[in-house]
Design a protein around this motif. Sequence first.
Motif, PDB file in Angstrom:
ATOM      1  N   ALA A  83       0.842  -1.200   0.000  1.00  0.00           N
ATOM      2  CA  ALA A  83       0.000   0.000   0.000  1.00  0.00           C
ATOM      3  C   ALA A  83       0.874   1.246   0.000  1.00  0.00           C
ATOM      4  CB  ALA A  83      -0.935   0.000   1.205  1.00  0.00           C
ATOM      5  N   SER A  84       1.971   1.197   0.714  1.00  0.00           N
ATOM      6  CA  SER A  84       2.910   2.320   0.724  1.00  0.00           C
ATOM      7  C   SER A  84       3.492   2.535  -0.670  1.00  0.00           C
ATOM      8  CB  SER A  84       4.035   2.060   1.730  1.00  0.00           C
ATOM      9  OG  SER A  84       4.999   3.075   1.653  1.00  0.00           O
ATOM     10  N   GLY A  85       3.847   1.439  -1.333  1.00  0.00           N
ATOM     11  CA  GLY A  85       4.367   1.544  -2.700  1.00  0.00           C
ATOM     12  C   GLY A  85       3.329   2.088  -3.663  1.00  0.00           C
ATOM     13  N   ALA A  86       2.050   1.840  -3.376  1.00  0.00           N
ATOM     14  CA  ALA A  86       0.953   2.334  -4.215  1.00  0.00           C
ATOM     15  C   ALA A  86       0.522   3.741  -3.798  1.00  0.00           C
ATOM     16  CB  ALA A  86      -0.239   1.385  -4.133  1.00  0.00           C
ATOM     17  N   LEU A 154      10.568   0.161   2.997  1.00  0.00           N
ATOM     18  CA  LEU A 154       9.325   0.264   2.238  1.00  0.00           C
ATOM     19  C   LEU A 154       9.645   0.307   0.750  1.00  0.00           C
ATOM     20  CD1 LEU A 154       7.370   2.869   4.378  1.00  0.00           C
ATOM     21  CD2 LEU A 154       7.041   0.403   4.293  1.00  0.00           C
ATOM     22  N   PRO A 155       8.784  -0.269  -0.081  1.00  0.00           N
ATOM     23  CA  PRO A 155       9.036  -0.255  -1.518  1.00  0.00           C
ATOM     24  C   PRO A 155       8.955   1.162  -2.072  1.00  0.00           C
ATOM     25  CG  PRO A 155       6.875  -1.189  -1.066  1.00  0.00           C
ATOM     26  CD  PRO A 155       7.547  -0.955   0.246  1.00  0.00           C
ATOM     27  N   VAL A 156       9.732   1.401  -3.074  1.00  0.00           N
ATOM     28  CA  VAL A 156       9.740   2.706  -3.704  1.00  0.00           C
ATOM     29  C   VAL A 156       9.421   2.506  -5.179  1.00  0.00           C
ATOM     30  CG1 VAL A 156      11.086   4.749  -4.266  1.00  0.00           C
ATOM     31  CG2 VAL A 156      11.448   3.574  -2.093  1.00  0.00           C
ATOM     32  N   GLY A 157       8.332   3.065  -5.616  1.00  0.00           N
ATOM     33  CA  GLY A 157       7.952   3.013  -7.021  1.00  0.00           C
ATOM     34  C   GLY A 157       8.068   4.411  -7.584  1.00  0.00           C
ATOM     35  N   LYS A 158       7.070   4.809  -8.351  1.00  0.00           N
ATOM     36  CA  LYS A 158       7.030   6.188  -8.816  1.00  0.00           C
ATOM     37  C   LYS A 158       6.798   7.084  -7.621  1.00  0.00           C
ATOM     38  CE  LYS A 158       5.250   5.901 -13.463  1.00  0.00           C
ATOM     39  NZ  LYS A 158       4.153   6.313 -14.349  1.00  0.00           N
ATOM     40  N   PRO A 159       7.327   8.279  -7.651  1.00  0.00           N
ATOM     41  CA  PRO A 159       7.033   9.202  -6.542  1.00  0.00           C
ATOM     42  C   PRO A 159       5.523   9.425  -6.449  1.00  0.00           C
ATOM     43  CG  PRO A 159       8.782  10.074  -7.922  1.00  0.00           C
ATOM     44  CD  PRO A 159       8.242   8.863  -8.625  1.00  0.00           C
ATOM     45  N   CYS A 160       5.030   9.464  -5.250  1.00  0.00           N
ATOM     46  CA  CYS A 160       3.594   9.647  -5.057  1.00  0.00           C
ATOM     47  C   CYS A 160       3.205  11.041  -5.498  1.00  0.00           C
ATOM     48  CB  CYS A 160       3.224   9.421  -3.591  1.00  0.00           C
ATOM     49  SG  CYS A 160       3.483   7.701  -3.093  1.00  0.00           S
ATOM     50  N   GLY A 161       2.046  11.148  -6.079  1.00  0.00           N
ATOM     51  CA  GLY A 161       1.558  12.428  -6.578  1.00  0.00           C
ATOM     52  C   GLY A 161       1.908  12.648  -8.036  1.00  0.00           C
ATOM     53  N   VAL A 162       2.687  11.728  -8.627  1.00  0.00           N
ATOM     54  CA  VAL A 162       3.044  11.846 -10.034  1.00  0.00           C
ATOM     55  C   VAL A 162       1.980  11.120 -10.861  1.00  0.00           C
ATOM     56  CG1 VAL A 162       4.731  11.225 -11.800  1.00  0.00           C
ATOM     57  CG2 VAL A 162       5.492  11.979  -9.561  1.00  0.00           C
ATOM     58  N   PRO A 163       1.367  11.781 -11.841  1.00  0.00           N
ATOM     59  CA  PRO A 163       0.357  11.089 -12.650  1.00  0.00           C
ATOM     60  C   PRO A 163       0.992   9.925 -13.407  1.00  0.00           C
ATOM     61  CG  PRO A 163       0.536  13.404 -13.298  1.00  0.00           C
ATOM     62  CD  PRO A 163       1.563  13.142 -12.241  1.00  0.00           C
ATOM     63  N   ARG A 164       0.200   8.883 -13.552  1.00  0.00           N
ATOM     64  CA  ARG A 164       0.713   7.688 -14.234  1.00  0.00           C
ATOM     65  C   ARG A 164       0.463   7.729 -15.697  1.00  0.00           C
ATOM     66  NH1 ARG A 164       1.022   2.986 -10.156  1.00  0.00           N
ATOM     67  NH2 ARG A 164       1.150   4.187  -8.304  1.00  0.00           N
TER      68      ARG A 164
END
Length: 164
Positions: A83-86, A154-164
Amino acid sequence: MSTLPPIRSCLVLPFILMALNACSTQIELRTAAEQEQFAREAASRGDWAQAMRSYAAAADNVELGQGDLAWRARLHHQAGRTASGACRYDAAEFHFREAIALAKHSTQSSALSYKALIDLYDRQGKATQALAVRNELGWHQAQALGAFADLESLPVGKPCGVPR
């Protein structure tokens, strides 16, 4: 007229119901194991949202199947990580808190979930909440969490708040 057949059926019915309940319990636990595997696969692809949903569903099925508390705690911990990664910080906090509560009632340690919750708050800039969790642990235990620093993050994906 004999009352023996109705009495006999009353004696057999509870055994049939127990057998059916045992079957449904096994189905729930088997389903939970499959969902956990799906979650691992989704996480390995970086599909954090799908992994979170699968881990949460697996935890629900373990609860329905009256499975092990430590297993439920681990599933909630993993659901929190994904959930953190999402970028679903509200869901991550919920799952970490569930993992901590379940771990306290089982033989599993809650240290990794505490560390993840503190990291989650730190990542969001919520120093007050992170400090509150450290205080909840106590000074010595909070200091010992540093030993887990290299073990899990914690997993790190795209920075949060960045549109996909």
